[in-house]
Scaffold this active site. Sequence first.
Site, PDB file in Angstrom:
ATOM      1  N   LYS A  61       4.030  36.278 -22.162  1.00 20.21           N
ATOM      2  CA  LYS A  61       2.829  35.637 -23.188  1.00 20.21           C
ATOM      3  C   LYS A  61       2.461  36.631 -24.123  1.00 20.21           C
ATOM      4  O   LYS A  61       2.173  36.421 -25.381  1.00 20.21           O
ATOM      5  CB  LYS A  61       1.837  34.594 -22.479  1.00 20.21           C
ATOM      6  CG  LYS A  61       0.767  34.207 -23.340  1.00 20.21           C
ATOM      7  CD  LYS A  61       1.588  33.067 -24.044  1.00 20.21           C
ATOM      8  CE  LYS A  61       0.566  32.316 -25.168  1.00 20.21           C
ATOM      9  NZ  LYS A  61       1.319  31.518 -25.967  1.00 20.21           N
ATOM     10  N   ARG A  97       1.432  35.033 -18.156  1.00 17.47           N
ATOM     11  CA  ARG A  97       1.980  36.203 -18.986  1.00 17.47           C
ATOM     12  C   ARG A  97       3.275  36.476 -18.989  1.00 17.47           C
ATOM     13  O   ARG A  97       3.619  37.400 -19.770  1.00 17.47           O
ATOM     14  CB  ARG A  97       0.943  37.192 -18.630  1.00 17.47           C
ATOM     15  CG  ARG A  97      -0.670  36.842 -19.029  1.00 17.47           C
ATOM     16  CD  ARG A  97      -1.260  37.916 -18.331  1.00 17.47           C
ATOM     17  NE  ARG A  97      -1.196  39.053 -18.861  1.00 17.47           N
ATOM     18  CZ  ARG A  97      -2.049  39.633 -19.905  1.00 17.47           C
ATOM     19  NH1 ARG A  97      -3.125  38.907 -20.189  1.00 17.47           N
ATOM     20  NH2 ARG A  97      -1.922  40.896 -20.317  1.00 17.47           N
ATOM     21  N   ASN A 117      -1.025  48.836 -15.633  1.00 20.39           N
ATOM     22  CA  ASN A 117      -0.356  47.963 -16.762  1.00 20.39           C
ATOM     23  C   ASN A 117      -0.202  48.833 -17.834  1.00 20.39           C
ATOM     24  O   ASN A 117      -1.050  49.887 -17.837  1.00 20.39           O
ATOM     25  CB  ASN A 117      -1.200  46.778 -17.369  1.00 20.39           C
ATOM     26  CG  ASN A 117      -1.398  45.483 -16.463  1.00 20.39           C
ATOM     27  OD1 ASN A 117      -0.677  45.677 -15.316  1.00 20.39           O
ATOM     28  ND2 ASN A 117      -2.136  44.663 -16.756  1.00 20.39           N
ATOM     29  N   GLY A 118       0.780  48.969 -18.626  1.00 20.33           N
ATOM     30  CA  GLY A 118       1.140  49.502 -19.862  1.00 20.33           C
ATOM     31  C   GLY A 118       2.231  50.621 -19.715  1.00 20.33           C
ATOM     32  O   GLY A 118       3.002  50.589 -18.553  1.00 20.33           O
ATOM     33  N   HIS A 169      27.326  31.811 -47.824  1.00 21.65           N
ATOM     34  CA  HIS A 169      27.527  33.115 -47.821  1.00 21.65           C
ATOM     35  C   HIS A 169      28.086  33.976 -46.531  1.00 21.65           C
ATOM     36  O   HIS A 169      27.759  34.858 -46.351  1.00 21.65           O
ATOM     37  CB  HIS A 169      26.333  33.781 -48.356  1.00 21.65           C
ATOM     38  CG  HIS A 169      25.841  33.562 -49.835  1.00 21.65           C
ATOM     39  ND1 HIS A 169      26.634  33.658 -50.901  1.00 21.65           N
ATOM     40  CD2 HIS A 169      24.796  32.522 -50.323  1.00 21.65           C
ATOM     41  CE1 HIS A 169      26.055  33.149 -51.960  1.00 21.65           C
ATOM     42  NE2 HIS A 169      25.005  32.476 -51.617  1.00 21.65           N
ATOM     43  N   GLU A 178      13.899  30.327 -26.929  1.00 18.75           N
ATOM     44  CA  GLU A 178      13.026  30.965 -26.046  1.00 18.75           C
ATOM     45  C   GLU A 178      12.650  29.897 -24.833  1.00 18.75           C
ATOM     46  O   GLU A 178      12.678  30.317 -23.687  1.00 18.75           O
ATOM     47  CB  GLU A 178      11.642  31.333 -26.440  1.00 18.75           C
ATOM     48  CG  GLU A 178      10.667  30.589 -26.972  1.00 18.75           C
ATOM     49  CD  GLU A 178       9.302  31.319 -27.521  1.00 18.75           C
ATOM     50  OE1 GLU A 178       8.926  32.387 -27.075  1.00 18.75           O
ATOM     51  OE2 GLU A 178       8.755  30.851 -28.495  1.00 18.75           O
ATOM     52  N   CYS A 210       2.490  42.611 -17.747  1.00 17.88           N
ATOM     53  CA  CYS A 210       1.859  42.839 -16.697  1.00 17.88           C
ATOM     54  C   CYS A 210       0.240  42.272 -16.410  1.00 17.88           C
ATOM     55  O   CYS A 210      -0.274  42.217 -17.326  1.00 17.88           O
ATOM     56  CB  CYS A 210       2.031  44.321 -16.156  1.00 17.88           C
ATOM     57  SG  CYS A 210       3.501  45.031 -16.027  1.00 17.88           S
ATOM     58  N   TRP A 254       6.123  43.035 -15.131  1.00 25.97           N
ATOM     59  CA  TRP A 254       7.277  42.876 -16.079  1.00 25.97           C
ATOM     60  C   TRP A 254       7.866  44.147 -16.353  1.00 25.97           C
ATOM     61  O   TRP A 254       7.348  45.027 -16.922  1.00 25.97           O
ATOM     62  CB  TRP A 254       6.533  42.086 -17.454  1.00 25.97           C
ATOM     63  CG  TRP A 254       7.523  41.795 -18.480  1.00 25.97           C
ATOM     64  CD1 TRP A 254       8.105  40.417 -18.292  1.00 25.97           C
ATOM     65  CD2 TRP A 254       7.971  42.275 -19.499  1.00 25.97           C
ATOM     66  NE1 TRP A 254       8.789  40.212 -19.254  1.00 25.97           N
ATOM     67  CE2 TRP A 254       8.864  41.376 -20.285  1.00 25.97           C
ATOM     68  CE3 TRP A 254       7.975  43.678 -20.112  1.00 25.97           C
ATOM     69  CZ2 TRP A 254       9.666  41.857 -21.352  1.00 25.97           C
ATOM     70  CZ3 TRP A 254       8.710  43.884 -21.146  1.00 25.97           C
ATOM     71  CH2 TRP A 254       9.522  43.059 -21.735  1.00 25.97           C
ATOM     72  N   LYS A 263      11.595  28.506 -31.099  1.00 24.91           N
ATOM     73  CA  LYS A 263      11.069  27.870 -29.969  1.00 24.91           C
ATOM     74  C   LYS A 263      12.190  27.268 -29.075  1.00 24.91           C
ATOM     75  O   LYS A 263      12.118  27.581 -27.961  1.00 24.91           O
ATOM     76  CB  LYS A 263      10.390  26.647 -30.854  1.00 24.91           C
ATOM     77  CG  LYS A 263       9.111  26.083 -30.148  1.00 24.91           C
ATOM     78  CD  LYS A 263       7.948  26.855 -30.403  1.00 24.91           C
ATOM     79  CE  LYS A 263       7.851  28.467 -30.151  1.00 24.91           C
ATOM     80  NZ  LYS A 263       6.801  29.168 -30.891  1.00 24.91           N
ATOM     81  N   GLU A 289      11.085  29.243 -37.283  1.00 24.79           N
ATOM     82  CA  GLU A 289      10.100  29.138 -36.032  1.00 24.79           C
ATOM     83  C   GLU A 289      10.845  27.985 -34.934  1.00 24.79           C
ATOM     84  O   GLU A 289      10.714  28.130 -33.878  1.00 24.79           O
ATOM     85  CB  GLU A 289       8.649  28.611 -36.619  1.00 24.79           C
ATOM     86  CG  GLU A 289       7.963  28.045 -35.387  1.00 24.79           C
ATOM     87  CD  GLU A 289       7.476  28.991 -34.444  1.00 24.79           C
ATOM     88  OE1 GLU A 289       7.781  30.362 -34.586  1.00 24.79           O
ATOM     89  OE2 GLU A 289       6.968  28.586 -33.405  1.00 24.79           O
TER      90      GLU A 289
END
Length: 600
Positions: free
Chosen positions: A595, A27, A99-100, A500, A484, A2, A73, A481, A477
């Site tokens: 973000k 964000r 926000n929060g 395995h 996402e 947010c 968000w 990438k 990583e």
Amino acid sequence: MCGIVGYIGYDDSKEILLKGLEKLEYRGYDSAGIAVMSKEDVYISKVKGRIAQLREAVDGNVHATLGIGHTRWATHGPPSQENAHPHQSKSGRFSIVHNGVIENYLEVRDEYLSGIELKSQTDTEIVVQLIEVLYNEMNDVSAAFRKAVELLKGSYAIALIDAEDAETIYIAKNKSPLLVGLGDGFNVVASDSMAMLQVTDQYLELMDKETVLLRRERVEIQKLDGTVVEREPFTAELNESDIEKGTYPHFMLKEIDEQPLVLRRIIQEYQDENNEIKLDPDVRQAMKDCDRIYIIAAGTSYHAGLIGKQFLEKFAQIPVEVHVASEFSYNMPLLSEKPLFVYISQSGETADSRAVLVQTKELGHPALTITNVPGSTLSREADYTLHLHAGPEIAVASTKAYTAQMAVLAILGVDTANAKGIELDFDPMQELAIVANAMEAMADQKDVFEDLAREFLATTRNCFFIGRSIDYYVGIEGALKLKEISYIQAEGFAGGELKHGTIALIEEGTPVIALATQAGVNDSIRGNVQEVIARGANACVISMKGLDKSGDSFVLPQVHEILTPIVSVLPLQLISYYAALHRNCDVDKPRNLAKSVTVE
Ligand code: M6R
């Protein structure tokens, strides 16, 4: 996640708020809205979707010189117009953005809001209703606002306007970032200075549990008991051009290309005029004093931590544990006698990491934050900070911050070795300079990676990354990438683990991207490549010069073996970028992601 903006001045607030919200788009959000006020009329516009849609929805004839705006968000209640902020109190007098996460919103609702019909499913609406209920009892907006904030548990950054007062924005903050921006004849508030760089570079930091009365000509910070706090402003280090794409189609591509420059900047910042490592002596001492390091991080920063462990153990000979922040509290390991906690976070705002920081500070353990945002929450609350100097990273997919994190961790490892009198035949600055050149050479060959993305990933449902030793960490990583930004289901595996279980997933045409940059494991990873090819996989091998074999898809320029992760990730970033482009994905703003992840 947010984002908040607020403006009070003499200009048209609507346009300033919309521009501010556009700067916060990176964000991550799913809905947005503004509330503006003129001559004691409040006008609200909210949409589910992008700021461009909000812009279209906003009535151009409204002229108001005070307002608040928000990107949401979703946490409490799905993305929808009803759940988008601003929310209003029952009478419509108060409008709020937040926000929060309010942890005790159900208790507050049950205790204070009986009989009030809520219009949304959000915790935020509870706050604005509470403020009105308290105002009705106290008849003083400022006191009711402070009292309401006092009753809240959890994290919040709040901006509130009162339809009967066109002279004030009420602000409160606890654990969620919020800054006041100062101007000539106006003042602003924002959850991120980027949102308001268009109008000011002078900011006031706010501390947890402070409130602010924001007026056109005056800003008054108060503690919850009403005591006034004096604070000096600071100048934002950013300027507007730092946060523009320039000629690039996407921030991600720009940020990938900036990596050599960032490495050179790190070399400059961490080296003194005698070519010795320049580091805060307190950090050096903390590193010398500890008997074990606990790295705490999330996502890509966690992956950098896995590589950092190699640097710190190999160079400084300190045992290191790397923990996913969100899991740490449930399974806190037995701690050593003199632990040092190292928080790695691009944004410095990740709530999962901060929760661990709060916990370990309570236990009295020293904390070092490695971040791209000095002044961020994790930086302020830790004992020490090391800065990444990567410049603002706007694309949700982290690239330059990740390579900067590894570079700073390598320097830290060598510096600690020097401080402990461990002799190393390794000059980190020289080696990082070689890495920077190698990155530059690769960034000039983007067409190769575009072709690889087309050849291996254009139509696939899934993709595997394999590697051994530190290549394994780069592989996970690479997988993060790819998933996402392209939404291809991707996983990274240790080459030896394939047999395995995972090898069962390999079928005709499954893309497998293998990293082969480590001499000690070259034969074994090549063996794994043969195993998957034998089962029909489409193998793309990225190897290091000197270890390459015919048929490899790309050969990386040679760098010092321990620093290969800083180089070998670049092809994976670019392949992911082009795979996302081929699939028409929104590269910089992937779905569902934010973000800066400011909720736990
Ligand atoms: O700001 P941080 O480094 O603490 O963020 C941690 C993760 O949320 C972040 O790395 C995330 O995984 C990125 N989107 C990865 O590209």
